[in-house]
Design a protein around this motif. Structure first.
Motif, PDB file in Angstrom:
ATOM      1  N   ILE A   1     103.472  73.757   7.779  1.00 36.83           N
ATOM      2  CA  ILE A   1     102.488  73.320   8.764  1.00 36.83           C
ATOM      3  C   ILE A   1     102.787  73.933  10.125  1.00 36.83           C
ATOM      4  O   ILE A   1     101.873  74.254  10.894  1.00 36.83           O
ATOM      5  N   GLY A   2     104.047  74.132  10.426  1.00 32.96           N
ATOM      6  CA  GLY A   2     104.413  74.760  11.690  1.00 32.96           C
ATOM      7  C   GLY A   2     103.913  76.190  11.780  1.00 32.96           C
ATOM      8  O   GLY A   2     103.424  76.627  12.832  1.00 32.96           O
ATOM      9  N   ILE A   3     104.022  76.929  10.683  1.00 40.74           N
ATOM     10  CA  ILE A   3     103.501  78.302  10.647  1.00 40.74           C
ATOM     11  C   ILE A   3     101.999  78.294  10.864  1.00 40.74           C
ATOM     12  O   ILE A   3     101.452  79.075  11.654  1.00 40.74           O
ATOM     13  N   ALA A   4     101.312  77.407  10.156  1.00 43.00           N
ATOM     14  CA  ALA A   4      99.853  77.331  10.269  1.00 43.00           C
ATOM     15  C   ALA A   4      99.431  76.986  11.692  1.00 43.00           C
ATOM     16  O   ALA A   4      98.492  77.582  12.244  1.00 43.00           O
ATOM     17  N   ARG A   5     100.113  76.032  12.306  1.00 36.43           N
ATOM     18  CA  ARG A   5      99.765  75.626  13.670  1.00 36.43           C
ATOM     19  C   ARG A   5     100.018  76.739  14.664  1.00 36.43           C
ATOM     20  O   ARG A   5      99.237  76.960  15.598  1.00 36.43           O
ATOM     21  N   CYS A   6     101.116  77.458  14.484  1.00 34.19           N
ATOM     22  CA  CYS A   6     101.441  78.567  15.378  1.00 34.19           C
ATOM     23  C   CYS A   6     100.344  79.629  15.341  1.00 34.19           C
ATOM     24  O   CYS A   6      99.871  80.097  16.383  1.00 34.19           O
ATOM     25  N   ILE A   7      99.925  79.994  14.152  1.00 34.91           N
ATOM     26  CA  ILE A   7      98.881  81.004  14.009  1.00 34.91           C
ATOM     27  C   ILE A   7      97.543  80.472  14.520  1.00 34.91           C
ATOM     28  O   ILE A   7      96.767  81.195  15.166  1.00 34.91           O
ATOM     29  N   GLN A   8      97.279  79.199  14.255  1.00 36.83           N
ATOM     30  CA  GLN A   8      96.041  78.569  14.710  1.00 36.83           C
ATOM     31  C   GLN A   8      95.921  78.625  16.235  1.00 36.83           C
ATOM     32  O   GLN A   8      94.874  79.013  16.771  1.00 36.83           O
ATOM     33  N   VAL A   9      96.987  78.248  16.922  1.00 37.72           N
ATOM     34  CA  VAL A   9      96.975  78.266  18.382  1.00 37.72           C
ATOM     35  C   VAL A   9      96.858  79.688  18.903  1.00 37.72           C
ATOM     36  O   VAL A   9      96.085  79.972  19.830  1.00 37.72           O
ATOM     37  N   SER A  10      97.604  80.612  18.312  1.00 37.90           N
ATOM     38  CA  SER A  10      97.575  81.998  18.766  1.00 37.90           C
ATOM     39  C   SER A  10      96.185  82.603  18.616  1.00 37.90           C
ATOM     40  O   SER A  10      95.705  83.326  19.502  1.00 37.90           O
ATOM     41  N   CYS A  11      95.529  82.301  17.509  1.00 33.83           N
ATOM     42  CA  CYS A  11      94.170  82.806  17.305  1.00 33.83           C
ATOM     43  C   CYS A  11      93.209  82.232  18.340  1.00 33.83           C
ATOM     44  O   CYS A  11      92.347  82.956  18.863  1.00 33.83           O
ATOM     45  N   SER A  12      93.362  80.965  18.645  1.00 32.63           N
ATOM     46  CA  SER A  12      92.465  80.333  19.617  1.00 32.63           C
ATOM     47  C   SER A  12      92.638  80.925  21.006  1.00 32.63           C
ATOM     48  O   SER A  12      91.718  80.887  21.832  1.00 32.63           O
ATOM     49  N   LEU A  13      93.822  81.488  21.273  1.00 32.62           N
ATOM     50  CA  LEU A  13      94.107  82.099  22.574  1.00 32.62           C
ATOM     51  C   LEU A  13      93.935  83.614  22.557  1.00 32.62           C
ATOM     52  O   LEU A  13      94.236  84.283  23.552  1.00 32.62           O
ATOM     53  N   GLY A  14      93.463  84.140  21.448  1.00 32.18           N
ATOM     54  CA  GLY A  14      93.187  85.569  21.354  1.00 32.18           C
ATOM     55  C   GLY A  14      94.422  86.446  21.240  1.00 32.18           C
ATOM     56  O   GLY A  14      94.387  87.623  21.605  1.00 32.18           O
ATOM     57  N   ARG A  15      95.504  85.905  20.691  1.00 33.26           N
ATOM     58  CA  ARG A  15      96.742  86.670  20.565  1.00 33.26           C
ATOM     59  C   ARG A  15      96.826  87.352  19.205  1.00 33.26           C
ATOM     60  O   ARG A  15      96.323  86.830  18.208  1.00 33.26           O
ATOM     61  N   SER A  16      97.487  88.484  19.151  1.00 29.76           N
ATOM     62  CA  SER A  16      97.677  89.201  17.897  1.00 29.76           C
ATOM     63  C   SER A  16      98.748  88.509  17.058  1.00 29.76           C
ATOM     64  O   SER A  16      99.582  87.765  17.589  1.00 29.76           O
TER      65      SER A  16
END
Length: 213
Positions: free
Chosen positions: A136-151
């Protein structure tokens, strides 16, 4: 350690309250809160913490949730603690628990850098940080990064072998700046044991990612 009927009612009231809030941070939604509550209950039972403090603190710890890039991000847990007390007072929650609930919510935040001085605060801090680890930590990290437009990762050095991690640009860099350090910050023995399991899974994910890219 049993949950009294009053705490069951409290949980219902907290769910209704949280559901009424307009949360913009996808990583701190009701699903996150419910996972933290579940983990906090388990850690409290193993650590002898007072559920009358842990449960409301866990339910309300993100009642004010600011995005990672918000200028007041470091104050979010204090704002949440203040708002939580306003809500708890409105439902006439016993006064003797309020100070400890406030402290637990303030201290749960990694960015606030406040020392947890009670077992209840330590339990909540561990429960919240465990939700940043594992699958879940991996998923949340990617989720937040995508929402902020990060690669997802740096094309030439994805695993920060020869550069300083920059999680303002790359999701995987957040592993090296914060996530892989969380197991060392656990305050309870049960939290530490679970964190080590979840961290090992994240290391396996990075190994698999390296093979694929």
């Amino acid at each position: 350690m049993s949950v009294s009927p009053s705490l069951h009612l409290l949980e219902q009231q907290c769910v209704e309250y949280i559901s009424s809030l307009q949360q913009t941070d996808a990583a701190h939604d009701l699903q996150h809160v419910k996972r933290v509550v579940k983990t906090a209950k388990l850690l409290a039972e193993r650590s002898g913490a007072e559920l009358a403090v842990v449960l409301p603190a866990a339910w309300l710890h993100d009642c004010v949730a600011l995005p990672k890039n918000h200028p007041q991000r470091q104050q979010a847990s204090l704002l949440a603690a203040d708002q939580a007390l306003i809500f708890l007072q409105s439902i006439h929650y016993p006064e003797q628990y309020l100070a400890d609930i406030h402290h637990a919510i303030v201290a749960h935040s990694f960015s606030a850098n406040v020392v947890a001085t009670t077992i209840e605060a330590k339990v909540l801090q561990d429960a919240d940080r465990l939700d940043a680890l594992g699958a879940i930590g991996i998923a949340r990290c990617i989720q937040v990064s995508c929402s902020l437009g990060r690669s997802l990762y740096h094309l030439e050095d994805p695993f920060c072998s020869g550069r300083i991690p920059d999680d303002g640009q790359f999701a995987i860099d957040h592993f090296y700046l914060k996530l892989l350090q969380l197991a060392q910050t656990m305050q309870t023995q049960a939290g530490k044991e679970e964190a080590e399991k979840r961290q090992a899974f994240m290391q396996q994910y990075l190994q698999q990612l390296a093979c694929e890219i």
